[in-house]
Design an enzyme around this catalytic site. Structure first.
Site, short mmCIF file in Angstrom:
data_model
loop_
_atom_site.label_atom_id
_atom_site.label_comp_id
_atom_site.label_asym_id
_atom_site.label_seq_id
_atom_site.Cartn_x
_atom_site.Cartn_y
_atom_site.Cartn_z
N GLU A 82 -5.58 5.38 9.76
CA GLU A 82 -6.90 4.90 9.32
C GLU A 82 -7.21 3.49 9.82
OE1 GLU A 82 -8.29 7.17 5.49
OE2 GLU A 82 -6.61 5.85 4.98
N HIS A 103 -5.26 2.55 -2.31
CA HIS A 103 -5.56 3.72 -3.15
C HIS A 103 -5.26 3.41 -4.62
CE1 HIS A 103 -4.52 6.50 0.54
NE2 HIS A 103 -5.53 5.70 0.79
ZN LIG Z 1 -6.58 5.85 2.79
#
Ligand SMILES: [Zn+2]
Length: 249
Positions: A82, A103
């Site tokens: 990412e 997260h």
């Molecule tokens: Zn992520």
């Protein structure tokens, strides 16, 4: 070179703080910083032998270009899938010096249950309450942001906000410094923790519009960062000293 080493160490510290606060688990999450005056960034890398965000060391931070290709660092390491969250923010926002993607479970719960983060408090933590008063945008897709096109989609969803929720996934925050991007992530998490507890207790009510207005000057506007040169303001530094201390052995 000294600047790059300093940034590597600050990114590693930031990862350890966010991990220590349980804002992200195991290997999932990354902090990056723009290398001033270049089109390159430093980012927490993925690779064999990694032991998680909480235990990141400066040798696990690599330098990549805005396509995510390795420029310098351990050749056995690679940019996270990412990385495009970071590269596309840096392309779109010249004022951004650092990006955090993590997260945090409590924040993600609000995206799963489609509940807004309400401005439930004021002077308790104005920096955090400001996000709720202004509204936090949500990126509606729950997939990995693993291409430049998806990175641009996320940037579009963020608008001019320094923080963004990602449905069923996590959050992305940014700042004029590594520390500011981290403090925004910590503030956003505190907002979610308080909203969660208030809903459990029952009867959660936003503070009055009148008080939101009075507090506005000390709630940092979403479009203003500490410094476009990566410097850190007094309040950010004060908070950061505390959080950094949590990770000192
Ligand atoms: Zn992520």
């Amino acid at each position: 070179m000294a600047d790059i080493q300093d940034l590597r160490e600050r990114i590693a510290t930031a990862c350890r703080v966010l991990g220590r606060l349980e804002l992200t688990r195991a290997a999932l999450g990354h902090v990056s910083a723009r290398v001033p005056g270049t089109d390159r960034i430093l980012i927490r890398a993925r690779g064999p032998g990694e032991v998680g965000v909480r235990y990141t060391t400066e040798d696990q931070v690599i330098e990549v270009d805005l396509d995510g290709a390795l420029v310098s660092g351990d050749p056995g390491l690679a940019a996270p899938q990412e990385v495009f969250i970071h590269t596309e923010v840096y392309r779109a926002r010249p004022d951004v010096q650092s990006v955090v993607h993590i997260h945090p479970p409590k924040v993600v719960l609000f995206t799963i249950c489609c509940k807004p983060l309400l401005p439930l408090y004021g002077a308790f933590n104005p920096g955090s309450a400001g996000f709720a008063c202004e509204g936090v945008p949500t990126y509606e897709r729950s997939i990995l942001i693993n291409s430049p096109a998806l990175g641009r989609d996320l940037v579009a969803a963020m608008g001019d906000s320094p923080v963004c929720l990602m449905r069923g996934h996590g959050i992305t925050t940014m700042g004029g410094s590594i520390e500011e991007a981290c403090i925004s992530a910590i503030h956003l998490n505190e907002l979610a923790e308080m909203n969660y507890d208030a809903h459990l207790l029952g009867g959660a009510q936003p503070i009055s519009e009148e008080d939101q207005k009075v507090l506005e000057p000390i709630m940092k506007p979403r479009t203003r960062f500490d410094g476009s040169d990566g410097s850190v303001s007094g309040m950010t530094l004060t908070l950061w000293r505390y959080y950094k201390r949590l990770t000192d052995s």
